[in-house]
Design a protein around this motif. Structure first.
Motif, PDB file in Angstrom:
ATOM      1  N   LEU A 123      33.444  41.985  42.087  1.00 26.16           N
ATOM      2  CA  LEU A 123      33.126  43.386  42.363  1.00 26.16           C
ATOM      3  C   LEU A 123      34.381  44.168  42.743  1.00 26.16           C
ATOM      4  O   LEU A 123      34.593  45.299  42.285  1.00 26.16           O
ATOM      5  CB  LEU A 123      32.090  43.479  43.481  1.00 26.16           C
ATOM      6  CG  LEU A 123      30.666  43.010  43.126  1.00 26.16           C
ATOM      7  CD1 LEU A 123      29.765  43.078  44.361  1.00 26.16           C
ATOM      8  CD2 LEU A 123      30.092  43.866  41.998  1.00 26.16           C
ATOM      9  N   GLU A 124      35.224  43.563  43.572  1.00 27.71           N
ATOM     10  CA  GLU A 124      36.475  44.229  43.960  1.00 27.71           C
ATOM     11  C   GLU A 124      37.395  44.391  42.759  1.00 27.71           C
ATOM     12  O   GLU A 124      38.030  45.437  42.575  1.00 27.71           O
ATOM     13  CB  GLU A 124      37.163  43.424  45.069  1.00 27.71           C
ATOM     14  CG  GLU A 124      36.411  43.447  46.396  1.00 27.71           C
ATOM     15  CD  GLU A 124      36.959  42.436  47.386  1.00 27.71           C
ATOM     16  OE1 GLU A 124      37.759  41.577  46.961  1.00 27.71           O
ATOM     17  OE2 GLU A 124      36.582  42.493  48.576  1.00 27.71           O
ATOM     18  N   ALA A 125      37.463  43.336  41.938  1.00 27.85           N
ATOM     19  CA  ALA A 125      38.311  43.408  40.751  1.00 27.85           C
ATOM     20  C   ALA A 125      37.832  44.497  39.800  1.00 27.85           C
ATOM     21  O   ALA A 125      38.637  45.246  39.226  1.00 27.85           O
ATOM     22  CB  ALA A 125      38.341  42.050  40.043  1.00 27.85           C
ATOM     23  N   ARG A 126      36.524  44.609  39.636  1.00 30.22           N
ATOM     24  CA  ARG A 126      35.988  45.641  38.729  1.00 30.22           C
ATOM     25  C   ARG A 126      36.287  47.043  39.261  1.00 30.22           C
ATOM     26  O   ARG A 126      36.640  47.948  38.493  1.00 30.22           O
ATOM     27  CB  ARG A 126      34.482  45.449  38.549  1.00 30.22           C
ATOM     28  CG  ARG A 126      33.881  46.281  37.409  1.00 30.22           C
ATOM     29  CD  ARG A 126      32.474  45.845  37.096  1.00 30.22           C
ATOM     30  NE  ARG A 126      32.412  44.457  36.669  1.00 30.22           N
ATOM     31  CZ  ARG A 126      32.734  44.023  35.454  1.00 30.22           C
ATOM     32  NH1 ARG A 126      33.161  44.894  34.550  1.00 30.22           N
ATOM     33  NH2 ARG A 126      32.637  42.749  35.144  1.00 30.22           N
ATOM     34  N   ALA A 127      36.197  47.217  40.584  1.00 35.93           N
ATOM     35  CA  ALA A 127      36.511  48.522  41.176  1.00 35.93           C
ATOM     36  C   ALA A 127      37.982  48.870  40.958  1.00 35.93           C
ATOM     37  O   ALA A 127      38.327  50.023  40.647  1.00 35.93           O
ATOM     38  CB  ALA A 127      36.176  48.506  42.667  1.00 35.93           C
ATOM     39  N   ILE A 128      38.855  47.883  41.093  1.00 35.15           N
ATOM     40  CA  ILE A 128      40.295  48.103  40.873  1.00 35.15           C
ATOM     41  C   ILE A 128      40.552  48.447  39.410  1.00 35.15           C
ATOM     42  O   ILE A 128      41.309  49.370  39.090  1.00 35.15           O
ATOM     43  CB  ILE A 128      41.097  46.856  41.298  1.00 35.15           C
ATOM     44  CG1 ILE A 128      41.065  46.697  42.825  1.00 35.15           C
ATOM     45  CG2 ILE A 128      42.540  46.937  40.808  1.00 35.15           C
ATOM     46  CD1 ILE A 128      41.625  45.379  43.326  1.00 35.15           C
ATOM     47  N   GLU A 163      38.550  49.777  37.184  1.00 30.77           N
ATOM     48  CA  GLU A 163      38.046  51.110  36.828  1.00 30.77           C
ATOM     49  C   GLU A 163      38.914  52.214  37.440  1.00 30.77           C
ATOM     50  O   GLU A 163      39.223  53.214  36.794  1.00 30.77           O
ATOM     51  CB  GLU A 163      36.597  51.246  37.289  1.00 30.77           C
ATOM     52  CG  GLU A 163      35.629  50.359  36.496  1.00 30.77           C
ATOM     53  CD  GLU A 163      34.209  50.411  37.038  1.00 30.77           C
ATOM     54  OE1 GLU A 163      34.006  51.088  38.076  1.00 30.77           O
ATOM     55  OE2 GLU A 163      33.316  49.766  36.437  1.00 30.77           O
ATOM     56  N   ALA A 164      39.343  52.036  38.700  1.00 29.53           N
ATOM     57  CA  ALA A 164      40.115  53.076  39.384  1.00 29.53           C
ATOM     58  C   ALA A 164      41.522  53.218  38.803  1.00 29.53           C
ATOM     59  O   ALA A 164      42.057  54.325  38.703  1.00 29.53           O
ATOM     60  CB  ALA A 164      40.193  52.774  40.873  1.00 29.53           C
ATOM     61  N   LEU A 165      42.117  52.097  38.394  1.00 26.92           N
ATOM     62  CA  LEU A 165      43.497  52.122  37.920  1.00 26.92           C
ATOM     63  C   LEU A 165      43.600  52.158  36.396  1.00 26.92           C
ATOM     64  O   LEU A 165      44.696  52.308  35.850  1.00 26.92           O
ATOM     65  CB  LEU A 165      44.277  50.914  38.449  1.00 26.92           C
ATOM     66  CG  LEU A 165      44.921  51.050  39.840  1.00 26.92           C
ATOM     67  CD1 LEU A 165      43.889  51.356  40.917  1.00 26.92           C
ATOM     68  CD2 LEU A 165      45.707  49.795  40.195  1.00 26.92           C
ATOM     69  N   GLY A 166      42.461  51.989  35.715  1.00 25.50           N
ATOM     70  CA  GLY A 166      42.477  51.980  34.253  1.00 25.50           C
ATOM     71  C   GLY A 166      43.195  50.784  33.684  1.00 25.50           C
ATOM     72  O   GLY A 166      43.910  50.893  32.672  1.00 25.50           O
ATOM     73  N   ILE A 167      43.012  49.620  34.324  1.00 25.90           N
ATOM     74  CA  ILE A 167      43.660  48.391  33.854  1.00 25.90           C
ATOM     75  C   ILE A 167      42.593  47.382  33.453  1.00 25.90           C
ATOM     76  O   ILE A 167      41.403  47.581  33.711  1.00 25.90           O
ATOM     77  CB  ILE A 167      44.578  47.789  34.933  1.00 25.90           C
ATOM     78  CG1 ILE A 167      43.779  47.457  36.204  1.00 25.90           C
ATOM     79  CG2 ILE A 167      45.737  48.739  35.255  1.00 25.90           C
ATOM     80  CD1 ILE A 167      44.597  46.786  37.302  1.00 25.90           C
ATOM     81  N   SER A 168      43.009  46.290  32.828  1.00 22.14           N
ATOM     82  CA  SER A 168      42.068  45.282  32.346  1.00 22.14           C
ATOM     83  C   SER A 168      41.477  44.498  33.514  1.00 22.14           C
ATOM     84  O   SER A 168      42.075  44.422  34.601  1.00 22.14           O
ATOM     85  CB  SER A 168      42.773  44.319  31.399  1.00 22.14           C
ATOM     86  OG  SER A 168      43.712  43.527  32.115  1.00 22.14           O
TER      87      SER A 168
END
Length: 575
Positions: free
Chosen positions: A16-21, A23-28
């Motif tokens: 969940l934390e990785a997905r939030a990062i 989406e927020a940073l526009g990275i894979s």
């Protein structure tokens, strides 16, 4: 360790934390998972980590005794006193000495350099050198990467009217040096928020504090960031917190302005790409280290402080030639040392030594033996009178300074860090030292660290390893201890081709269902083919993805860390 090189484990991460990062940073998701697995699990923290403009810069005056060091050096600058920069003979000591020398010369100080001869004098301050400096009218000794354990020598300097300022990062033990200032972030009263600066980093912070205290000095601290970066990379300190910022700034400085000596080495080595942390560690640092290993470390200082390309090229030619000689000597000593080692259990303490071994390579030989045997290793070179100088390198979880403390009654002196240390030993006590060292290591090695662990950042499919991902991952650099290169694993790969290339390197072509064939290189892994590990139908591969440019195009390559027969059960989480 053929056939059982590593225990693989997957670093735990929060999806969940990785997905939030992501989406927020526009990275894979893969890049975000790597960040999460390293404890960077908040969006703003991740944003700072990947930002090229974020700089962490702690207040230098929080280092104990910084104010005392500044007061004494400002007085020396104002009074044009004779100052000696007294350094160590490794890259950290050479660069810190060079940094001090360049800054003080710019301030008009009568500055000289003293680095002891590795073979004749050994490490650190010594009485003969101090008396010689006193005769030359030196009033201040500023150490670089030495002095923490020099109580007797600093006492003599005080009696001779010399003020000593110690800047060092080796482990502190009683009694402390007798000094006008003792800058060491490992002091028990340290309040500096990041204690893992190397001596080049401490030198950078000291000069930064001096510039702040001398508003009209005409210096910019960023002019010295390349030297701080080189020291930080070469001394293998954790590349996190302030060290990561130091290296990033230093690399920018290197790309903008190469000192004449470094430019000459770059030409001599045929390096055409901008320097990176990795290329500095494996190409540049060994050349500078060669000065102190086989000749005299002052050559390294001369390289870093010279003002012309002509002088730089002359020194670079000497150092590159010395480094080639070092490789030959190192290989010979490694082969002889392996004959003494036999077949130890993983994690066992190993002590080897002989007369005639070159004292300049004992540290790097110890590192090579740790790689092969996975246990703390002490290597000793004895002279014709039986006096020995040794180096120790360790594995995770074993503090070799504590091990040497257990053997201190047998030693003529020792000092260093938890992972690497140096010592002096007479040949008559070698057998007892070997037994005591092995016992002290056995007391500290747990079952978990008897076999090396390969920590994998994420499991993935080869079709996701694309140039865009690799460029994203580059924003996490510089890589090193504390911030290792991201390692991925892919399972059930088919080996389409394999062959040995170069010096026992393994070249392969791999494919996974729904992926295109991808090439891979495993340095010093040709033994895997010889052992038949590639004859199985499918394999698991742990790798670092990288880009290689060929005919004007970027191609994905896997740098293989390990390879094993396919295991459907996968791997466990790291603890």
């Amino acid at each position: 360790m053929h056939g059982n090189r590593w225990n693989w484990c997957i670093k735990p991460s929060n999806e969940l934390e990785a997905r939030a990062i992501a989406e927020a940073l526009g990275i894979s998701m893969l890049t975000a998972t790597v960040l999460s697995a390293r404890g960077i699990d908040r969006v703003e923290e991740a944003r700072r980590w990947v930002s090229s403009s974020y700089i962490l810069d702690h207040n230098p005056f929080e280092i104990p005794d910084m104010d005392r060091a500044i007061e004494r050096l400002c007085r020396a600058i104002q009074n044009k006193e004779a100052v000696c920069c007294y350094g160590d003979y490794d890259v950290d000591g050479i660069t810190a000495t060079s940094l001090y020398c360049l800054f003080l010369r710019q301030q008009g100080v009568n500055v000289s350099v003293y680095i002891p001869d590795r073979q004749r004098e050994g490490y650190g301050l010594n009485e003969r050198a101090i008396r010689r400096l006193a005769d030359q009218g030196i009033s201040v000794i500023l150490t670089a990467d030495c002095g923490t354990t020099s109580f007797r020598e600093t006492s003599i300097a005080q009696q001779l009217g010399i003020d000593v300022i110690v800047t060092d990062h080796h482990q502190v033990r009683e009694p402390w040096p007798v000094a006008s200032a003792f800058l060491n972030p490992h002091r028990p009263d340290n309040r500096y928020p990041f204690p893992f600066l190397c001596s080049g980093g401490i030198a950078y912070k000291l000069v930064k504090a001096l510039i702040r205290s001398l508003p009209d000095c005409g210096s910019d601290c960023e002019d010295y960031s390349d030297l701080a970066a080189l020291a930080t990379i070469a001394d293998v300190v954790p590349l996190c917190d302030e060290n990561r910022s130091l290296v990033r700034r230093g690399l920018l400085q290197l790309h903008a302005h190469l000192r004449p000596g470094l430019k000459a080495v770059t030409e001599r080595l045929g390096v055409h790409e901008p320097w990176t942390a990795e290329s500095m560690a494996f190409q540049l640092a060994p050349v500078i280290n060669a000065a102190g290993r086989l000749a005299h470390a002052k050559l390294g200082v001369e390289l870093l402080t010279c003002e012309s390309m002509e002088a730089g090229r002359q020194i670079a030619d000497i150092l590159v030639r010395l480094n080639q000689q070092r490789k030959v000597i190192e290989q010979q000593v490694v082969e002889e040392a392996l004959q003494q080692v036999g077949s130890p259990e993983p994690g066992a303490g190993i002590v080897v030594g002989a007369r005639g071994w070159h004292v300049g390579v004992v540290g790097i030989v110890a590192s090579r033996l740790v790689e092969r045997c996975h246990g703390p290793v002490a290597v000793v070179a004895f002279d014709q009178n039986g006096h020995g100088r040794g180096s120790v390198r360790s594995i995770e979880g074993v503090d070799v300074c504590q091990v040497l403390q257990e053997c201190s009654d047998l030693l003529d002196g020792f000092g260093g860090h938890s992972a690497a240390a140096g010592f002096q030993l007479h040949e008559a006590r070698f057998t007892e030292f070997r037994e005591r060292f092995s016992w002290a290591v056995a007391e500290r090695v747990s079952p978990e660290n008897r076999v090396p662990v390969l920590a994998v950042d994420a499991k993935t499919h080869l079709r996701f390893i694309q140039p865009r991902l690799i460029r994203e991952l580059d924003a996490l650099s510089p890589f090193g201890v504390g911030n290792p290169e991201p390692v991925f694993m892919a399972s059930g790969l088919e080996v389409l081709e394999h062959r040995t290339v170069g010096d026992a390197h393994l070249k392969v072509v791999l494919r996974q269902p729904r992926s295109v064939p991808v090439s891979g290189i495993g340095f010093r892994l040709s033994w895997m083919a010889e052992a038949g590990l590639l004859e199985t139908r499918r394999v698991d591969v742990a790798f670092v993805p990288e880009l290689r440019r060929w005919n004007g195009l970027d191609h994905v390559q896997l740098r293989i860390r390990d390879l094993r027969p396919y295991q459907p059960s996968g791997v466990q989480e790291c603890h």
